[in-house]
Design a protein around this motif. Structure first.
Motif, PDB file in Angstrom:
ATOM      1  N   ASN A 169      -2.089 -10.739 -10.248  1.00  0.00           N
ATOM      2  CA  ASN A 169      -3.048 -10.001 -11.077  1.00  0.00           C
ATOM      3  C   ASN A 169      -2.379  -9.545 -12.390  1.00  0.00           C
ATOM      4  O   ASN A 169      -1.363  -8.863 -12.356  1.00  0.00           O
ATOM      5  CB  ASN A 169      -3.524  -8.792 -10.258  1.00  0.00           C
ATOM      6  N   PRO A 170      -2.941  -9.931 -13.547  1.00  0.00           N
ATOM      7  CA  PRO A 170      -2.267  -9.617 -14.820  1.00  0.00           C
ATOM      8  C   PRO A 170      -2.109  -8.125 -15.087  1.00  0.00           C
ATOM      9  O   PRO A 170      -1.082  -7.704 -15.638  1.00  0.00           O
ATOM     10  CB  PRO A 170      -3.154 -10.263 -15.883  1.00  0.00           C
ATOM     11  N   THR A 171      -3.096  -7.311 -14.720  1.00  0.00           N
ATOM     12  CA  THR A 171      -2.957  -5.879 -15.017  1.00  0.00           C
ATOM     13  C   THR A 171      -1.917  -5.242 -14.092  1.00  0.00           C
ATOM     14  O   THR A 171      -1.221  -4.307 -14.476  1.00  0.00           O
ATOM     15  CB  THR A 171      -4.321  -5.168 -14.902  1.00  0.00           C
ATOM     16  N   ALA A 180      11.904 -10.511  -7.498  1.00  0.00           N
ATOM     17  CA  ALA A 180      10.523 -10.614  -7.011  1.00  0.00           C
ATOM     18  C   ALA A 180      10.424 -11.436  -5.726  1.00  0.00           C
ATOM     19  O   ALA A 180       9.520 -11.239  -4.918  1.00  0.00           O
ATOM     20  CB  ALA A 180       9.645 -11.227  -8.096  1.00  0.00           C
ATOM     21  N   ASP A 181      11.369 -12.357  -5.516  1.00  0.00           N
ATOM     22  CA  ASP A 181      11.315 -13.177  -4.297  1.00  0.00           C
ATOM     23  C   ASP A 181      12.116 -12.557  -3.157  1.00  0.00           C
ATOM     24  O   ASP A 181      12.343 -13.199  -2.133  1.00  0.00           O
ATOM     25  CB  ASP A 181      11.819 -14.594  -4.590  1.00  0.00           C
ATOM     26  N   GLY A 182      12.585 -11.334  -3.344  1.00  0.00           N
ATOM     27  CA  GLY A 182      13.298 -10.635  -2.272  1.00  0.00           C
ATOM     28  C   GLY A 182      14.804 -10.784  -2.327  1.00  0.00           C
ATOM     29  O   GLY A 182      15.528 -10.105  -1.592  1.00  0.00           O
ATOM     30  N   THR A 183      15.318 -11.645  -3.210  1.00  0.00           N
ATOM     31  CA  THR A 183      16.772 -11.815  -3.318  1.00  0.00           C
ATOM     32  C   THR A 183      17.422 -10.473  -3.655  1.00  0.00           C
ATOM     33  O   THR A 183      17.017  -9.798  -4.607  1.00  0.00           O
ATOM     34  CB  THR A 183      17.107 -12.823  -4.452  1.00  0.00           C
ATOM     35  N   VAL A 184      18.447 -10.130  -2.875  1.00  0.00           N
ATOM     36  CA  VAL A 184      19.173  -8.878  -3.134  1.00  0.00           C
ATOM     37  C   VAL A 184      20.244  -9.158  -4.186  1.00  0.00           C
ATOM     38  O   VAL A 184      20.939 -10.175  -4.128  1.00  0.00           O
ATOM     39  CB  VAL A 184      19.825  -8.369  -1.833  1.00  0.00           C
ATOM     40  N   ASP A 243      -1.294   2.819  -0.753  1.00  0.00           N
ATOM     41  CA  ASP A 243      -0.197   2.301   0.074  1.00  0.00           C
ATOM     42  C   ASP A 243      -0.256   0.787   0.267  1.00  0.00           C
ATOM     43  O   ASP A 243       0.722   0.174   0.699  1.00  0.00           O
ATOM     44  CB  ASP A 243      -0.199   2.987   1.458  1.00  0.00           C
ATOM     45  N   ASP A 244      -1.404   0.182  -0.038  1.00  0.00           N
ATOM     46  CA  ASP A 244      -1.510  -1.276   0.088  1.00  0.00           C
ATOM     47  C   ASP A 244      -0.913  -2.014  -1.121  1.00  0.00           C
ATOM     48  O   ASP A 244      -0.757  -3.233  -1.100  1.00  0.00           O
ATOM     49  CB  ASP A 244      -2.985  -1.702   0.200  1.00  0.00           C
ATOM     50  N   VAL A 245      -0.627  -1.261  -2.167  1.00  0.00           N
ATOM     51  CA  VAL A 245      -0.213  -1.914  -3.423  1.00  0.00           C
ATOM     52  C   VAL A 245       1.272  -2.287  -3.390  1.00  0.00           C
ATOM     53  O   VAL A 245       2.103  -1.509  -2.917  1.00  0.00           O
ATOM     54  CB  VAL A 245      -0.480  -0.972  -4.620  1.00  0.00           C
ATOM     55  N   LEU A 246       1.577  -3.458  -3.899  1.00  0.00           N
ATOM     56  CA  LEU A 246       2.965  -3.939  -3.989  1.00  0.00           C
ATOM     57  C   LEU A 246       3.340  -4.143  -5.451  1.00  0.00           C
ATOM     58  O   LEU A 246       2.463  -4.302  -6.305  1.00  0.00           O
ATOM     59  CB  LEU A 246       3.097  -5.283  -3.267  1.00  0.00           C
ATOM     60  N   PRO A 247       4.627  -4.216  -5.737  1.00  0.00           N
ATOM     61  CA  PRO A 247       5.014  -4.711  -7.064  1.00  0.00           C
ATOM     62  C   PRO A 247       4.574  -6.177  -7.169  1.00  0.00           C
ATOM     63  O   PRO A 247       4.237  -6.787  -6.146  1.00  0.00           O
ATOM     64  CB  PRO A 247       6.543  -4.625  -7.051  1.00  0.00           C
ATOM     65  N   ALA A 276      11.683   0.781  -5.444  1.00  0.00           N
ATOM     66  CA  ALA A 276      10.887   0.548  -6.654  1.00  0.00           C
ATOM     67  C   ALA A 276       9.396   0.489  -6.293  1.00  0.00           C
ATOM     68  O   ALA A 276       8.552   1.035  -7.008  1.00  0.00           O
ATOM     69  CB  ALA A 276      11.321  -0.747  -7.332  1.00  0.00           C
ATOM     70  N   ALA A 277       9.098  -0.159  -5.168  1.00  0.00           N
ATOM     71  CA  ALA A 277       7.690  -0.263  -4.752  1.00  0.00           C
ATOM     72  C   ALA A 277       7.109   1.128  -4.509  1.00  0.00           C
ATOM     73  O   ALA A 277       5.991   1.436  -4.946  1.00  0.00           O
ATOM     74  CB  ALA A 277       7.582  -1.121  -3.490  1.00  0.00           C
ATOM     75  N   ALA A 278       7.877   1.979  -3.849  1.00  0.00           N
ATOM     76  CA  ALA A 278       7.385   3.340  -3.563  1.00  0.00           C
ATOM     77  C   ALA A 278       7.187   4.116  -4.867  1.00  0.00           C
ATOM     78  O   ALA A 278       6.176   4.807  -5.055  1.00  0.00           O
ATOM     79  CB  ALA A 278       8.365   4.057  -2.643  1.00  0.00           C
ATOM     80  N   ALA A 279       8.155   3.972  -5.776  1.00  0.00           N
ATOM     81  CA  ALA A 279       8.044   4.688  -7.049  1.00  0.00           C
ATOM     82  C   ALA A 279       6.878   4.141  -7.875  1.00  0.00           C
ATOM     83  O   ALA A 279       6.194   4.896  -8.582  1.00  0.00           O
ATOM     84  CB  ALA A 279       9.358   4.572  -7.822  1.00  0.00           C
ATOM     85  N   PHE A 280       6.653   2.835  -7.782  1.00  0.00           N
ATOM     86  CA  PHE A 280       5.525   2.215  -8.493  1.00  0.00           C
ATOM     87  C   PHE A 280       4.208   2.806  -7.986  1.00  0.00           C
ATOM     88  O   PHE A 280       3.330   3.174  -8.772  1.00  0.00           O
ATOM     89  CB  PHE A 280       5.580   0.702  -8.264  1.00  0.00           C
ATOM     90  N   ARG A 281       4.092   2.952  -6.659  1.00  0.00           N
ATOM     91  CA  ARG A 281       2.850   3.529  -6.104  1.00  0.00           C
ATOM     92  C   ARG A 281       2.672   4.976  -6.571  1.00  0.00           C
ATOM     93  O   ARG A 281       1.561   5.389  -6.921  1.00  0.00           O
ATOM     94  CB  ARG A 281       2.856   3.426  -4.572  1.00  0.00           C
TER      95      ARG A 281
END
Ligand code: GLA
Length: 687
Positions: A227-229, A117-121, A214-218, A179-184
């Motif tokens: 946001n909990p939901t 979540a913090d960007g660590t690869v 497109d504004d939504v992130l993981p 993952a972000a793209a698939a989440f959207r």
């Protein structure tokens, strides 16, 4: 996400049983012959025969060995392995070899690496360094699976496909760009319009309103509370993404080998929060589970039983495969524990007692090198003049004697509701207490029922509950209307239903059900809570009432509850801020009853309460033995034969009364009294 689907021509009835070529139960483990020279591999086959091994998982982490450079395939060792195992009448659960991409692949395509979540690869050099959603990784993985199917699909040693390995074990949540793209995409499918997403996520709060998907992130690392939901949907999405990866690999295999069953190994209690396994059930031709006892858990046999019962729940009661456990110590806990004499056999047969038709280990031969060299195996570093090897041989012969239980089922009249979305939601941040652990609540109810000798099925809020006389829903924080109605119907129909604190609070979007807690169950339980009173660390209160054994202690949680007409207060708070208020209530509902426990009772109080529930529901224990002696039954599908498993987890010998039949491990007739020595297991085909 999915690009392949099972072909229309696919005929599920033509898939052969995974154990079609086995007599009796399966026995074996992960086999990694590529780590060893030819002479060791020859010895392996000889020793496998000595131990009675008949099934092995092969090629799980073999991608870099099979394809050392891109497009350069070397099948030599695997061809030889498949042939020599077949010659020894050993079947293979053949892996897709995709559990870890080879280093050349991650070097060429670093974009397939997963991120925190913090960007660590998460880099290559360990294992499972891939993003399940990345299309480039997916293409490579599917190609590898297809090659395995093309090469070995007709091999007579092939019993089933073992897809990848423990999918989601190390990377249950990936926050990479793919993952972000698939989440959207997943959100677009779920909500269709961004307004619906805004509504579901409650984004008018804290200026979170989205103008576009497109504004939504993981849920990345943020300054204050995501946001909990959004978190909950990311949990749902991530479980679906992992399942989607499995399905894509499975469908690739199915196209080439439609008759070969497919599975992947689940981890129902260790490392499982990532995956909603109940939603995976229907995609597995047979359920396979991995289980490792936890050294620091004083009642690890109870935790083992829960893991096995979860596997059976995911399998809808059908027999399942114990795909991995350990002969002795593992290497990945803070302090690993060597198993005591007899413990490995007892662990193995406990899984069989609870529905496993195969007992397998990680791994066949203990590695010399690499991260798992101090993990026990069937053949230890010290060789065959060892306790571990002797127990490996003993277990093989025990399983041969138990062959007749294969295919039979465990029958339970009590149901324990376990729900992954409720788990995810119950542990979101900014709740009344951060100390609540969903699985601790499940475990303490499971333990109380285990203590009473009551066998339970693990079910979801949507399972048909018609066959159950006792239904327990611990901390079912999130429940949809259908789930709540299903549980209420069980009580109407005659079951005793028990619901515990912080249940029925929110709908599936994590929005609070208004009008007093527990909104979804207020009518069923006949209670209305106006405010939660979570307790501080080390704070306890006393609860009095016959149903909790007179005077009981409670911790973690209390709440100010009012009873509605017709609801009986069976126990009240004796002290603390809520002195005099109801703690445990009961209401007649239809021909059954609904109980509410608004606090967390410590063990003796919970044991007393569960004793009352068991008595009221009429659910009979599988047998009564001293504390720590487990009695479970499997029943043949025609109902004509039952097998009683008695497992003595204590260090005192005991004798069970009223048991008659043939004891299968020793071959002796049992007439009335069954001696079960300390640490031992007895299995009786009942007369
Ligand atoms: C998991 C993996 C195995 C091995 C064991 C060790 O279950 O699937 O490859 O690492 O853990 O306990």
């Amino acid at each position: 996400m999915r690009r392949r689907t099972t072909p229309d021509s696919f005929d599920a009835t033509a898939v052969r049983p995974w154990n079609a070529q086995l007599d009796g139960l399966g026995y074996g483990g992960d086999y990694n012959p590529e780590q060893w020279p030819a002479e060791v591999r020859d010895e392996d086959v000889r020793l496998m025969r000595e131990a009675g091994v008949n099934i092995l998982s092969v090629a799980i982490f073999s991608w870099a060995t099979l394809e050392p450079r891109e497009g350069e395939l070397d099948w030599t060792w695997l061809d030889e392995t498949m042939d020599s195992l077949h010659a020894a009448s050993i079947q293979v659960a053949l892996a897709t070899a995709t559990a870890s991409p080879p280093p050349w692949l991650t070097r060429k395509h670093p974009e397939i690496l997963p991120r925190l979540a913090d960007g660590t690869v998460l880099h290559q050099g360990g294992r499972q360094a891939y993003a399940v959603t990345h299309p480039v990784h997916r293409d490579y993985a599917l190609r590898m699976a297809a090659r395995m199917a093309e090469r070995y699909g007709d091999h007579p040693a092939l019993a089933l496909w073992h897809v990848d390995n423990e999918i989601g074990c190390h990377v249950p949540r990936d926050y990479s760009d793919s993952a972000a793209a698939a989440f959207r995409d997943w959100l677009r499918e779920r909500y269709t319009t961004v307004d619906r997403l805004n509504e579901a996520w409650g984004t008018t709060f804290w200026s979170q309103r989205y103008a576009d998907f497109d504004d939504v992130l993981p849920p990345l690392t943020v300054p204050a509370i995501v946001n909990p939901t959004q978190q909950l949907d990311f949990d749902r999405f991530s479980s679906d993404a992992l399942l989607d990866y499995y399905r894509d690999l499975r469908d690739t295999l199915r196209e080439i080998t439609p008759h070969v069953p497919t599975t992947t190994n689940l981890m129902t209690t260790t490392a499982t929060k990532g995956m909603d396994y109940f939603s995976w059930s229907d995609d597995l031709d047979v359920v396979a589970n991995d289980h490792y006892t936890i050294a620091a858990d004083d009642e690890r046999h109870v935790e083992l039983a829960l893991s096995a019962d979860l596997a059976r729940g995911v399998a809808h009661g059908a027999p399942w495969i114990l795909m991995e456990h350990s002969t002795s110590a593992v290497n990945w806990q803070p302090r690993n524990r060597t198993k005591a004499p007899g413990e490995m056999l007892r662990n193995s047969l406990q899984h069989v007692a609870r529905g496993a038709d195969s007992v397998m280990f990680f791994q066949w031969r203990q590695s010399r090198a690499g991260a798992e060299k101090y993990h026990s195996a069937m053949v230890p570093h010290a060789g065959t003049d060892t306790d571990v090897w002797r127990s490996t041989v003993d277990l093989g012969s025990a399983l041969q004697r138990l062959g007749e239980v294969r295919g039979s089922r465990v029958v339970a009249r009590a149901a324990l509701i376990v729900d992954y979305p409720a788990w995810w939601a119950a542990e979101l941040d900014s709740h009344p207490t951060q100390e609540l652990r969903y699985m601790d609540e499940v475990r303490s109810w499971y333990t109380a029922l285990w203590d009473q000798g009551v066998t339970v099925d693990t079910v979801t809020p949507h399972t048909d509950l018609a066959g159950y006389d006792l239904v327990v829903a611990p901390t079912l924080y999130l429940v949809d209307d259908e789930g709540a109605a299903n549980i209420a119907r069980a009580a109407e129909r005659g079951a005793t239903v028990a619901v515990t604190f912080f249940s029925g609070i929110v709908d599936s979007h994590d929005h609070v059900r208004l009008g007093g807690y527990p909104g979804a169950f207020r009518d069923l339980l006949g209670v209305r809570t106006e405010e939660f009173y979570p307790l501080q660390a080390a704070e306890t209160v006393h609860v009095t009432g016959k149903a909790v054994g007179g005077d009981a202690t409670a911790d973690l949680w209390t709440e100010k509850t009012h009873v509605l007409d017709g609801t009986e207060v069976v126990a009240s708070y004796d002290d603390g801020a809520l002195a005099g208020h109801p703690a445990v209530t009961r209401r007649n509902v239809g021909s059954g009853a609904a109980w509410y426990m608004g606090t967390r009772l410590e063990r003796s109080g919970l044991d007393a309460l569960v004793g009352r529930l068991v008595e009221e529901s009429g659910v009979a224990p599988d047998g009564i033995g001293p504390a720590g002696v487990e009695i479970v039954r499997r029943r043949s599908n025609d109902g004509a034969t039952t097998w009683l498993f008695a497992l003595n987890h204590t260090d005192a010998d005991t004798t069970l009364h009223g048991v008659s039949g043939i004891e299968l491990l020793g071959g002796d007739a049992v007439v009335g009294d069954l001696a079960v020595p300390a640490g031992a297991v007895r299995v009786v085909r009942e007369a």
